[in-house]
Design a protein around this motif. Structure first.
Motif, short mmCIF file in Angstrom:
data_model
loop_
_atom_site.label_atom_id
_atom_site.label_comp_id
_atom_site.label_asym_id
_atom_site.label_seq_id
_atom_site.Cartn_x
_atom_site.Cartn_y
_atom_site.Cartn_z
N ARG A 159 43.37 -17.54 80.65
CA ARG A 159 41.92 -17.73 80.70
C ARG A 159 41.28 -17.29 79.39
O ARG A 159 40.47 -18.00 78.81
N LYS A 189 36.00 -22.11 73.56
CA LYS A 189 35.25 -23.07 74.37
C LYS A 189 33.85 -23.25 73.76
O LYS A 189 33.22 -22.27 73.34
N GLN A 190 33.41 -24.44 73.78
CA GLN A 190 32.08 -24.78 73.27
C GLN A 190 31.83 -24.31 71.84
O GLN A 190 30.75 -23.86 71.49
N GLU A 217 52.02 -12.49 87.33
CA GLU A 217 51.39 -13.81 87.35
C GLU A 217 49.89 -13.71 87.09
O GLU A 217 49.30 -14.57 86.44
N LEU A 218 49.30 -12.66 87.60
CA LEU A 218 47.88 -12.44 87.33
C LEU A 218 47.66 -12.19 85.84
O LEU A 218 46.72 -12.70 85.23
N PHE A 252 49.46 -13.33 83.51
CA PHE A 252 49.61 -14.62 82.86
C PHE A 252 48.30 -15.43 82.94
O PHE A 252 47.81 -15.95 81.95
N PHE A 253 47.72 -15.47 84.15
CA PHE A 253 46.51 -16.28 84.32
C PHE A 253 45.31 -15.69 83.57
O PHE A 253 44.48 -16.43 83.05
N LEU A 254 45.23 -14.38 83.54
CA LEU A 254 44.11 -13.77 82.81
C LEU A 254 44.25 -14.01 81.31
O LEU A 254 43.27 -14.27 80.61
N LYS A 280 41.95 -19.82 76.78
CA LYS A 280 41.17 -21.05 76.96
C LYS A 280 39.70 -20.86 76.62
O LYS A 280 39.05 -21.76 76.12
N LEU A 281 39.20 -19.67 76.93
CA LEU A 281 37.78 -19.42 76.71
C LEU A 281 37.47 -19.07 75.26
O LEU A 281 36.32 -19.13 74.86
N GLN A 304 33.90 -5.95 85.03
CA GLN A 304 33.50 -5.03 86.10
C GLN A 304 33.38 -5.73 87.45
O GLN A 304 33.61 -5.13 88.49
N ARG A 305 33.06 -6.99 87.41
CA ARG A 305 33.01 -7.77 88.63
C ARG A 305 34.35 -7.72 89.37
O ARG A 305 34.41 -7.47 90.57
N LEU A 306 35.41 -7.97 88.59
CA LEU A 306 36.74 -7.95 89.18
C LEU A 306 37.10 -6.55 89.68
O LEU A 306 37.65 -6.38 90.75
#
Lengths: 283, 413
Positions: free
Chosen positions: A44, A51-52, A36-37, A39-41, A47-48, A117-119
């Motif tokens: 993301r 963007k903009q 599921e992670l 999938f969400f990554l 989607k990104l 790296q944050r994650l």
């Protein structure tokens, strides 16, 4: 405050934390638990992606279209490169389809660990998910470009043959090729940021040693199997065959390509696993 | 099944200092390393290589089910490293830990939040990152949004959020994580006072719900409120494990993060006397941690008298802005300083502090002959960190300057 006693039984889950040494296989069952992670990554990243931007997903059309135009003019019209009897523009476009998937996935996955790296330093999950998510997010562009190819085929009146059922296999082949290389480069990039600078150069170089602007049949017969050492040769030849129904690709070349990918992927998974535990400390 | 939730045994984590400092490795470095392998055998090269650094060494402890254990220690004591190992972010170098139950770790709120994504998208992504199942997030979604108070903006990209809204949403997701064992780093250190209070309340609920919690904090108040036991880390090793009160007291008396001696703050000296040592509660450290409420301090001053005849120890208490709060001067009270014979001297007094509110205070030291002269002064000599509440009932006493610094006693008939 005193500790409260609880009557509900503990889940049987036991996490054992021990130093691990040497080479180990990746725990694919664990990766599956975190699907599921993944999938969400992936979602993301998709989607990104645009963007903009003013043109949004149109970029997924413009990029292959512009590249195709340049190739068609310079290599096809002026260079008079052969195209296995197909309209040259379509010939290039069908190669660009898997190529752009590969180039995008390779670039994204190689930079993925450093970008996240944050994650990596704050949360645990199988790190493999990060490069895999960035490879998978390339499939959206692929789908858009696929429509473009369909339109191109309609314009040139090319009717797909039965070979088209093999197309998904070659898409998977392209994804695995990108992942195989991406795993190595992403893990290396954590240690050596030189990787970041080699990637644009690498993809550019790779484009020209792959049969995008020319057919693999241009490579002398005796070297053709050797040419398969570049797995993208297998991927592109196969995709073209599946879409356009040209003469069947050289199966020797194809086998070599598949072997190379299998080898790189296995090695990549092992190397990734070996380096994984140091990511949080080094990145 | 045993009632142990976390068992840590002989845990150690080694860092190579070089590797930690050079964030960017390049091939050039690696090549240099390879080429220098040949030089490895020469003694000079070996002396240059730095010794490895143990961020944690030989750490063992157990946490029982349903227990809330705090972890205290100065910066660099190994708190974060311990949490990172228990959260499986990094591997130990030696030893190990067994954790019985589903672990959720919260080393940061809002990990993985992306400014371009909407609040809704971030809740799902962040929830998945923290290990929540999708169905779980769906179920708790409304609750999370309500807790964060961002209902109206849930479909707005979070880059347009105020920092308060952003933090509230991030914490709301984290607060709805529902593991059996929760590992939390200083997440309460964010946001305004009101938000911190809300977070603390939520943490309290979690603790009361019978969850096992491992909680790192610098806030002695929070630790006192939430934890029954605490683990004190010092230099990567377990210094103390026991009741929160005892642990805080031990943390308070040991060492100084200003890492200086009181004597280093000497601001005025005189040929008549040389002061060599000043101690508070037996320690020369210039930082003292105390629990709020009445406390006694032992003050000592030692040195050598060269010329003067009379002198006495005097201490002054100030708030952290330098406002005088009180003076401690036994000599003054007695009408004059005692005679001090030539040669070594050692003065020792016990002083009772008033019931101070929590906050930061400064103690300054003097050697004086009242109404005559000050032979010696050390201003800003000791920082007093007062934590907790001065109330004997254990009620909290909000930090509020307007309430003043001292809790006044009721005269009981």
């Amino acid at each position: 405050m005193t500790p409260t006693t609880v009557d509900t039984p503990l889940s049987c889950e036991v996490t054992r934390i021990r130093p691990s040494g040497g080479w180990r296989a990746i725990n694919l069952a664990e990766v599956w638990r975190y699907r599921e992670l993944l999938f969400f990554l992936t979602l993301r990243d998709i989607k990104l992606r645009y963007k903009q931007t003013a043109l949004g997903v149109a970029w997924a059309v413009i990029q292959p279209l512009a590249t195709m135009a340049v190739f068609a003019v310079f290599f096809g019209k002026l260079g008079k490169l052969p195209s296995d009897g197909q309209p040259y523009a379509l010939f290039v476009l069908t190669a660009l389809l898997p190529w752009q998937l590969f180039a995008y996935a390779l670039t994204q996955s190689s930079n993925s660990l450093v970008a996240e790296q944050r994650l990596i330093t704050k949360v645990y999950f199988p790190r493999l998910i990060i490069p895999v998510a960035s490879v998978l997010s390339g499939l959206v562009d692929f789908a858009v470009a696929m429509c473009l190819v369909m339109i191109g085929m309609a314009i040139f009146g090319v009717v797909p043959t039965v070979a088209i059922i093999a197309l998904p296999a070659f898409v998977v082949f392209a994804v695995f090729t990108a992942l195989a290389i991406g795993l190595w480069l992403s893990a290396l990039n954590v240690q050596y940021r030189d990787i970041r600078y080699t990637i644009p150069f690498l993809t550019q170089f790779w484009l020209f040693v792959s049969p995008v602007a020319y057919p693999a049949s241009m490579v002398p017969e005796q070297y053709r199997v050797l040419y398969g050492l570049n797995p993208m040769a297998g991927v592109i030849e196969g995709t073209r065959w599946a879409l356009l129904g040209t003469t069947a690709p050289d199966w020797g070349l194809m086998a070599v390509s598949a072997g190379v990918v299998a080898l790189l992927l296995t090695g990549g998974l092992l190397y990734f696993k070996r380096m994984e535990k140091t990511f949080a400390d080094v990145v | 099944m045993s009632d142990v939730a976390i068992r840590v045994e002989g845990l150690g984590k080694q860092y190579h200092l070089g590797a930690q400092k050079e964030r960017y490795h390049t091939f050039a470095d690696q090549i240099k390393k390879w080429t220098s392998v040949r030089k490895l055998f020469s003694r000079a090269k070996r002396a240059e290589s730095r010794p490895p650094f143990w961020a944690l060494k030989d750490v063992s402890f157990e946490v029982k089910r349903g227990e809330v254990v705090g972890i205290i220690g100065r910066n660099g004591a190994g708190k974060s490293t311990l949490l990172k190992i228990l959260s499986r972010i990094t591997e130990p170098t030696e030893g190990g830990a067994d954790i019985h139950g589903r672990v959720g770790s919260l080393l940061e709120v809002g990990t993985g939040f992306h400014p371009e994504l909407t609040g809704r998208e971030n809740v799902y992504l962040n929830g998945a990152i923290l290990g929540m199942k999708r169905s779980e997030i769906v179920r708790k979604f409304d609750e999370i949004v309500a807790f964060a108070e961002v209902e109206k903006f849930i479909d707005t990209p979070v880059k347009h959020y105020s920092s308060g809204m952003y933090m509230r949403l991030a914490f709301a997701v984290a607060a709805h994580l529902d593991p059996e064992i929760l590992v939390v780093d200083e997440v309460l250190a964010v946001g305004d006072a009101q938000f911190q209070k809300k977070c603390l309340g939520k943490m309290g609920d979690v603790a009361k719900g019978g969850r096992t919690v491992l909680f790192v904090s610098h806030s002695m108040t929070a630790l006192q409120q939430l934890c029954h036991r605490c683990l004190l880390l010092r230099g990567g090793q377990v210094d103390f494990l026991g009741l929160t009160q005892d642990c805080i007291a031990r943390y308070a008396t040991g060492g100084a993060s200003r890492s200086g001696r009181i004597i280093d703050h000497t601001t005025k000296r005189n040929d008549a006397v040389s002061v060599e040592s000043i101690r508070v509660n037996g320690s020369e450290a210039d930082e003292v941690h105390l629990l709020a409420g009445a406390q006694e301090l032992t003050l000592e001053m030692a040195g050598v008298v060269h010329q003067l005849t009379r002198g006495g120890l005097q201490a002054r208490l100030q708030d952290d802005l330098g406002t005088p709060l009180g003076i401690f001067s036994p000599a003054f009270e007695r009408g004059g300083a005692d005679p001090l014979p030539l040669g070594p001297f050692h003065l020792k007094h016990r002083m009772r502090l008033p019931r101070l509110n929590r906050g930061e205070y400064v103690l300054m030291f003097e050697l004086v002959q009242p109404n005559v002269t000050a032979w010696y002064e050390a201003q800003d000599a000791v920082r007093l960190h007062v934590a907790g509440t001065p109330m004997t009932t254990g009620q909290t006493f909000a930090v509020n300057e307007r309430l003043g610094w001292v809790l006044l006693d009721e005269v009981k008939a």
